[in-house]
Scaffold this motif. Structure first.
Motif, PDB file in Angstrom:
ATOM      1  N   VAL A 116      26.996 -22.859  39.062  1.00 18.60           N
ATOM      2  CA  VAL A 116      26.300 -22.670  40.341  1.00 18.60           C
ATOM      3  C   VAL A 116      25.009 -23.483  40.339  1.00 18.60           C
ATOM      4  O   VAL A 116      24.239 -23.438  39.367  1.00 18.60           O
ATOM      5  CB  VAL A 116      25.964 -21.176  40.566  1.00 18.60           C
ATOM      6  CG1 VAL A 116      25.187 -20.980  41.868  1.00 18.60           C
ATOM      7  CG2 VAL A 116      27.239 -20.341  40.571  1.00 18.60           C
ATOM      8  N   ALA A 174      35.097 -23.675  38.934  1.00 20.12           N
ATOM      9  CA  ALA A 174      34.663 -24.207  40.225  1.00 20.12           C
ATOM     10  C   ALA A 174      33.205 -24.638  40.118  1.00 20.12           C
ATOM     11  O   ALA A 174      32.475 -24.162  39.239  1.00 20.12           O
ATOM     12  CB  ALA A 174      34.832 -23.150  41.316  1.00 20.12           C
ATOM     13  N   LEU A 198      29.845 -24.758  42.359  1.00 24.98           N
ATOM     14  CA  LEU A 198      29.318 -24.171  43.605  1.00 24.98           C
ATOM     15  C   LEU A 198      27.972 -24.807  43.953  1.00 24.98           C
ATOM     16  O   LEU A 198      26.923 -24.377  43.472  1.00 24.98           O
ATOM     17  CB  LEU A 198      29.137 -22.653  43.449  1.00 24.98           C
ATOM     18  CG  LEU A 198      30.364 -21.766  43.637  1.00 24.98           C
ATOM     19  CD1 LEU A 198      31.499 -22.109  42.704  1.00 24.98           C
ATOM     20  CD2 LEU A 198      29.989 -20.295  43.489  1.00 24.98           C
ATOM     21  N   ASN A 256      33.339 -30.300  35.355  1.00 25.13           N
ATOM     22  CA  ASN A 256      32.798 -29.082  34.748  1.00 25.13           C
ATOM     23  C   ASN A 256      32.959 -29.100  33.231  1.00 25.13           C
ATOM     24  O   ASN A 256      32.075 -28.663  32.489  1.00 25.13           O
ATOM     25  CB  ASN A 256      33.491 -27.846  35.341  1.00 25.13           C
ATOM     26  CG  ASN A 256      33.071 -27.594  36.778  1.00 25.13           C
ATOM     27  OD1 ASN A 256      32.112 -28.182  37.253  1.00 25.13           O
ATOM     28  ND2 ASN A 256      33.794 -26.735  37.477  1.00 25.13           N
ATOM     29  N   LYS A 276      27.815 -20.055  49.313  1.00 23.50           N
ATOM     30  CA  LYS A 276      28.395 -21.349  48.924  1.00 23.50           C
ATOM     31  C   LYS A 276      29.734 -21.507  49.624  1.00 23.50           C
ATOM     32  O   LYS A 276      30.444 -20.515  49.827  1.00 23.50           O
ATOM     33  CB  LYS A 276      28.616 -21.389  47.404  1.00 23.50           C
ATOM     34  CG  LYS A 276      27.344 -21.220  46.588  1.00 23.50           C
ATOM     35  CD  LYS A 276      26.489 -22.459  46.661  1.00 23.50           C
ATOM     36  CE  LYS A 276      25.285 -22.423  45.756  1.00 23.50           C
ATOM     37  NZ  LYS A 276      24.474 -23.650  45.871  1.00 23.50           N
ATOM     38  N   TRP A 277      30.065 -22.741  49.966  1.00 25.00           N
ATOM     39  CA  TRP A 277      31.428 -22.938  50.468  1.00 25.00           C
ATOM     40  C   TRP A 277      31.982 -24.265  49.997  1.00 25.00           C
ATOM     41  O   TRP A 277      31.282 -25.036  49.369  1.00 25.00           O
ATOM     42  CB  TRP A 277      31.515 -22.738  51.978  1.00 25.00           C
ATOM     43  CG  TRP A 277      30.866 -23.746  52.874  1.00 25.00           C
ATOM     44  CD1 TRP A 277      30.073 -24.797  52.500  1.00 25.00           C
ATOM     45  CD2 TRP A 277      30.962 -23.793  54.294  1.00 25.00           C
ATOM     46  NE1 TRP A 277      29.669 -25.481  53.601  1.00 25.00           N
ATOM     47  CE2 TRP A 277      30.193 -24.900  54.722  1.00 25.00           C
ATOM     48  CE3 TRP A 277      31.616 -23.030  55.255  1.00 25.00           C
ATOM     49  CZ2 TRP A 277      30.069 -25.248  56.073  1.00 25.00           C
ATOM     50  CZ3 TRP A 277      31.495 -23.380  56.595  1.00 25.00           C
ATOM     51  CH2 TRP A 277      30.723 -24.470  56.993  1.00 25.00           C
ATOM     52  N   ALA A 302      38.243 -22.383  43.270  1.00 28.78           N
ATOM     53  CA  ALA A 302      37.912 -20.956  43.184  1.00 28.78           C
ATOM     54  C   ALA A 302      39.023 -20.088  43.765  1.00 28.78           C
ATOM     55  O   ALA A 302      39.030 -18.870  43.584  1.00 28.78           O
ATOM     56  CB  ALA A 302      36.586 -20.671  43.882  1.00 28.78           C
ATOM     57  N   TYR A 331      32.247 -20.212  37.255  1.00 27.89           N
ATOM     58  CA  TYR A 331      31.573 -21.034  38.260  1.00 27.89           C
ATOM     59  C   TYR A 331      30.361 -21.701  37.618  1.00 27.89           C
ATOM     60  O   TYR A 331      29.640 -21.049  36.848  1.00 27.89           O
ATOM     61  CB  TYR A 331      31.036 -20.184  39.419  1.00 27.89           C
ATOM     62  CG  TYR A 331      32.055 -19.335  40.142  1.00 27.89           C
ATOM     63  CD1 TYR A 331      33.362 -19.747  40.317  1.00 27.89           C
ATOM     64  CD2 TYR A 331      31.667 -18.113  40.693  1.00 27.89           C
ATOM     65  CE1 TYR A 331      34.277 -18.957  41.004  1.00 27.89           C
ATOM     66  CE2 TYR A 331      32.565 -17.313  41.379  1.00 27.89           C
ATOM     67  CZ  TYR A 331      33.876 -17.736  41.533  1.00 27.89           C
ATOM     68  OH  TYR A 331      34.772 -16.956  42.209  1.00 27.89           O
ATOM     69  N   HIS A 362      39.579 -24.123  48.621  1.00 27.33           N
ATOM     70  CA  HIS A 362      38.152 -24.459  48.752  1.00 27.33           C
ATOM     71  C   HIS A 362      37.479 -23.206  49.318  1.00 27.33           C
ATOM     72  O   HIS A 362      37.508 -22.962  50.521  1.00 27.33           O
ATOM     73  CB  HIS A 362      37.964 -25.649  49.694  1.00 27.33           C
ATOM     74  CG  HIS A 362      38.872 -26.810  49.362  1.00 27.33           C
ATOM     75  ND1 HIS A 362      38.796 -27.495  48.173  1.00 27.33           N
ATOM     76  CD2 HIS A 362      39.876 -27.383  50.068  1.00 27.33           C
ATOM     77  CE1 HIS A 362      39.711 -28.447  48.155  1.00 27.33           C
ATOM     78  NE2 HIS A 362      40.389 -28.390  49.299  1.00 27.33           N
ATOM     79  N   SER A 405      34.069 -24.456  47.657  1.00 26.15           N
ATOM     80  CA  SER A 405      34.099 -24.354  46.191  1.00 26.15           C
ATOM     81  C   SER A 405      35.543 -24.537  45.734  1.00 26.15           C
ATOM     82  O   SER A 405      36.313 -23.574  45.618  1.00 26.15           O
ATOM     83  CB  SER A 405      33.568 -22.996  45.750  1.00 26.15           C
ATOM     84  OG  SER A 405      32.299 -22.769  46.305  1.00 26.15           O
ATOM     85  N   SER A 406      35.901 -25.785  45.461  1.00 29.06           N
ATOM     86  CA  SER A 406      37.292 -26.106  45.121  1.00 29.06           C
ATOM     87  C   SER A 406      37.701 -25.450  43.811  1.00 29.06           C
ATOM     88  O   SER A 406      36.923 -25.425  42.858  1.00 29.06           O
ATOM     89  CB  SER A 406      37.481 -27.618  44.985  1.00 29.06           C
ATOM     90  OG  SER A 406      37.062 -28.258  46.150  1.00 29.06           O
TER      91      SER A 406
END
Ligand SMILES: Cc1cc2nc3c(=O)[nH]c(=O)nc-3n(C[C@H](O)[C@H](O)[C@H](O)COP(=O)(O)OP(=O)(O)OC[C@H]3O[C@@H](n4cnc5c(N)ncnc54)[C@H](O)[C@@H]3O)c2cc1C
Length: 329
Positions: A186, A137, A139, A109, A170-171, A176, A184, A230, A173-174
């Motif tokens: 996204v 995170a 996403l 990121n 979303k899942w 977060a 985020y 996550h 998402s480390s």
């Protein structure tokens, strides 16, 4: 091909090994105790005081943000080949990368923010991340689609006037789950009618945006992802200013290609794993809290295989086929 390390990398390896011997290994038992306390309190994703206490020393010894590839901001930036051996050392203790501000998904990121945001956005978002004060995170993955092929991503990013409106589930998402997670990135569709490679975009969404729901922490093979979390996240009509769209509409895959997110990121992310084995190091003979750790046969096989992995030092992109001036994209 010559796989030996340069004197510069050998010196960094020696420094980081010393850091582990002096500070990380002795803190393992304390960290374990702390995490168990957090689990007992029902929230294993809390900030670790053990890690926070070690960060200033990492900064003092100059072992801070070594993931950052060469740029104006990081004139000492390392290439893939120089950074990979450090990943291996950092991987010896699962939580250690955060001490050096090198944990995923923040590393990828931060690269995205460094390359694709305005100076004002960098001041607000990137600088606190580089300082290790906040977390972030990424996403992308969604519960209802085959997300390993990101062209399937369904999250909608629609423009209305000066804003983008985001809807999606979303899942995984480390990061977060960390209470300091402030941002985020996204991934979603800005134009479902465009060619598959031009449908997806990336947008900055502050985690504090009203209405975002963090539903739960997803487990991985029964593990709670302590420290990161996550998370399963729902975005339901959240609005962000158009300036938050990175690089341009439909250019999400370009960003992914030009940053470490999908290019050498997986090998670099995987590189700490052989380090976990601690095979071929002094570790099997070293006593740690709870007993002597022996690298098992499987770990040793992984480590042997790892020595045969060659990371690309430079990776080209459509925009820059030779990978010139961009050692780690
Ligand atoms: C610990 C952890 C952390 C993560 N962190 C993040 C994160 O921070 N942000 C984020 O966005 N995601 C994250 N992820 C999610 C991860 O990126 C996805 O799980 C991965 O991309 C795979 O997508 P999927 O789960 O939808 O699996 P799927 O795409 O459904 O794949 C399932 C299986 O089917 C296979 N498969 C898929 N398509 C085909 C095909 N056409 N033909 C044959 N086989 C196929 C795949 O190889 C795989 O074995 C994380 C996952 C884990 C485990």
């Amino acid at each position: 091909m010559d796989f030996s390390h340069s004197p510069k990398v050998e010196a960094l390896r020696a420094d980081s090994r010393r850091f582990f011997e002096d500070l990380i290994y002795p803190a393992e038992a304390r960290y374990q105790h702390e995490i168990e306390e957090h689990r007992r309190a029902g929230n294993p994703w809390q900030t670790s005081q053990v890690i926070e206490a070690l960060k200033p020393e990492a900064q003092r010894r100059g072992f801070w943000n070594p993931f950052l590839p060469y740029s104006e901001r990081a004139p000492q930036g390392l290439s893939n080949r120089e950074y990979a051996p450090l990943c291996e050392i950092m991987g010896r203790v699962p939580w250690a990368a955060q001490v050096f501000n090198c944990s995923a998904p923040d590393t990828g990121n931060m690269e995205i923010l460094e390359r694709f945001t305005t100076p004002e956005q960098q001041l607000r978002r990137l600088d606190p991340l580089l300082a290790g004060e906040i977390r972030s995170a990424f996403l992308m993955t969604e519960p209802n689609v085959t997300s390993s092929d990101a062209s399937n991503i369904r999250c909608s990013i629609r423009r209305y006037g000066d804003e983008y409106v985001i809807d999606g589930d979303k899942w995984f998402s480390s990061g977060a789950g960390d209470p300091r997670c402030a941002l985020y990135i996204v991934m979603g569709r800005t134009d479902p009618a465009a060619k598959p490679g031009k449908q997806q975009s990336m947008v900055l969404v502050p985690a504090s945006t009203p209405g975002i729901e963090v539903l739960r922490a997803v487990q991985v093979f029964g593990y709670d992802g302590a420290l990161h979390g996550h998370m399963d996240i729902r975005l339901l009509g959240e609005r962000v200013p158009v300036e938050n769209l990175l690089l341009g509409a439909g250019r999400g895959f370009e960003i992914a290609q030009m940053s470490t997110r999908t290019r050498p990121h997986p090998p670099l992310h995987a590189h700490p794993r052989p380090g976990r084995a601690r095979a071929g190091t002094a570790v099997p003979a070293r006593a740690v809290a709870g007993g002597v750790r022996q690298a098992d046969q499987r770990s040793q096989r992984v480590a042997r295989a790892d020595r045969r992995i060659a990371l690309p030092d430079r990776v080209g992109t459509a925009a820059d086929p030779e990978g010139r001036g961009r050692p780690r994209t």
